[in-house]
Scaffold this active site. Sequence first.
Site, PDB file in Angstrom:
ATOM      1  CB  CYS A  39      27.531 -20.392 -65.736  1.00 26.27           C
ATOM      2  SG  CYS A  39      26.824 -19.102 -64.686  1.00 26.27           S
ATOM      3  CG  ASP A  41      27.551 -20.628 -59.870  1.00 22.70           C
ATOM      4  OD1 ASP A  41      28.298 -21.075 -58.976  1.00 22.70           O
ATOM      5  OD2 ASP A  41      26.351 -20.379 -59.691  1.00 22.70           O
ATOM      6  NE  ARG A  43      26.706 -22.238 -56.822  1.00 24.14           N
ATOM      7  CZ  ARG A  43      25.378 -22.155 -56.848  1.00 24.14           C
ATOM      8  NH1 ARG A  43      24.673 -22.692 -55.867  1.00 24.14           N
ATOM      9  NH2 ARG A  43      24.749 -21.546 -57.830  1.00 24.14           N
ATOM     10  CG  HIS A  95      25.359 -23.981 -63.136  1.00 23.93           C
ATOM     11  ND1 HIS A  95      24.832 -23.609 -61.927  1.00 23.93           N
ATOM     12  CD2 HIS A  95      25.715 -22.823 -63.749  1.00 23.93           C
ATOM     13  CE1 HIS A  95      24.887 -22.285 -61.815  1.00 23.93           C
ATOM     14  NE2 HIS A  95      25.409 -21.777 -62.907  1.00 23.93           N
ATOM     15  CB  CYS A  98      22.009 -21.123 -63.795  1.00 21.64           C
ATOM     16  SG  CYS A  98      22.932 -19.765 -64.563  1.00 21.64           S
TER      17      CYS A  98
HETATM   18 CO    CO Z   1      25.038 -19.886 -63.616  1.00 16.97          CO
END
Ligand code: CO
Length: 212
Positions: A39, A41, A43, A95, A98
């Site tokens: 992803c 993302d 983080r 994760h 999400c």
């Molecule tokens: Co995500």
Amino acid sequence: MEKIFENNKKWVADKLAEDRDYFTKLAMGQKPRYLYIGCSDSRVPVNEITGTGPGEIFVHRNIANMVVHTDMNLLSVLQYAVEVLKVKDIIICGHYGCGGVAAAASSNQFGLIDNWLRNIKDVIRLHDGELQQIEDEEQRLRRLVELNIIEQVINLSKTTIIQNAMASDNPPNLYGLVYDISEGLLRDLKVDVKTLSRYEHIYGMKTEETVA
Ligand code: CO
């Protein structure tokens, strides 16, 4: 942006202090063992959580770590990684928490991205029975994150690129991993694509040479 350039200069200095040929060696080429599809993302920093450095992991990221069969970007990355770089392990990593998965589970419109998230709605439909039984919303979303990863590994295994690679002398291993942002740990969902052999009559595609 100044911060970025400052950090970069410091990083170069640190690396050269460790090994003065560091960049010269990297410039010679790459032979990564892993392909990582994860992803976008912020983080989930791939190299940090996997302890890999430059040259070790080939990366493709998109919202909610999707394998969509009309995505030329992903397919190009996949073909190059499998057929040219000959990666040994292919990881789909999602994760918990999400935002893409949560958006797909909601009934709100988010614009253009709704068309991308529609693919996750299909995952929800496939597993509606199991998901409906989980009353707690957070737990339901956590399970959906896992199911989405499993379905993306399945999607990956259906591509002709992977089908051909599986029939080769050096079949890659496929993994579905989930990352927990709140504790930093990766977990293997142990996705077994062999269970898909019962759908061989639908998804199995012979190579062009075999057809000819
Ligand atoms: Co995500």
